[in-house]
Design an enzyme around this catalytic site. Sequence first.
Site, short mmCIF file in Angstrom:
data_model
loop_
_atom_site.label_atom_id
_atom_site.label_comp_id
_atom_site.label_asym_id
_atom_site.label_seq_id
_atom_site.Cartn_x
_atom_site.Cartn_y
_atom_site.Cartn_z
N CYS A 76 12.44 -6.53 0.70
CA CYS A 76 13.39 -5.44 0.93
C CYS A 76 14.06 -5.64 2.30
CB CYS A 76 12.67 -4.09 0.87
SG CYS A 76 11.60 -3.74 2.28
N VAL A 128 0.87 -1.17 0.00
CA VAL A 128 0.00 0.00 0.00
C VAL A 128 0.91 1.23 0.00
CG1 VAL A 128 -1.82 1.26 1.22
CG2 VAL A 128 -1.76 -1.26 1.30
N GLU A 129 0.94 1.91 -1.15
CA GLU A 129 1.82 3.08 -1.28
C GLU A 129 1.13 4.34 -0.75
OE1 GLU A 129 4.31 1.53 -5.17
OE2 GLU A 129 2.86 3.15 -5.45
N ALA A 152 1.68 8.91 -0.90
CA ALA A 152 2.39 10.05 -1.48
C ALA A 152 3.60 10.45 -0.63
CB ALA A 152 1.45 11.24 -1.64
N ALA A 153 3.51 10.24 0.69
CA ALA A 153 4.66 10.39 1.57
C ALA A 153 5.33 9.03 1.57
CB ALA A 153 4.22 10.80 2.96
N GLU A 206 4.74 -7.86 2.63
CA GLU A 206 5.23 -8.74 3.69
C GLU A 206 4.89 -8.18 5.06
OE1 GLU A 206 6.78 -7.53 0.98
OE2 GLU A 206 8.75 -8.48 0.80
#
Length: 134
Positions: free
Chosen positions: A87, A43-44, A46-47, A55
Site C-alpha cells: 500500500c 495485524v488488523e 477493530a480501530a 511490510e
Amino acid sequence: MTDRELVELAFTMLERSYVPYSGFPVGAALECADGTVFTGCNVENAAYGSTICAERTALVKAVSEGHRDDWKRIAVVGNSADYCWPCGSCRQMLYEFAPDLTVLVARGDHAFVTLPLKELLPYGFGPKSLTTED
C-alpha cells in the site's frame, strides 16, 4: 538466499496474520545485506487505523534490531489472484530507509515479479529530500 526462497519465507507468514476483518492475510520477508531476514504479517484491529501491514511489521522489527541502512530486498505475498502490492503507507515507510530496495510481490499461486521500489513510488521522498543545502 534466492528470490524464490525469500518469497517462500514470506508465504510462511500468512498463517500468523491476524485478519478477522478483511480475511486477507499478507506476509513479508525483508532481507538485509548481511543475510539477516526479518519477517512480518499483517495485524488488523477493530480501530482500522491501528492495523499494521506485513511490510511495516518486518520493517519495524529490522529497525528495532539495528538494521536501518542495509536493506536489500523485500518479498510481499498474499493468497490473491493478483500480485500483492504494498500500500502507499508501506511504500513510503520502505522508501524512508531504502529507496534503492528491490521489491518482490507474489500472488496466491506463488508466481512473483520483481521491481525497484522507485518504480512503485516515483518521486518518493525521504530524509535526504528534507535537507537543504547552503
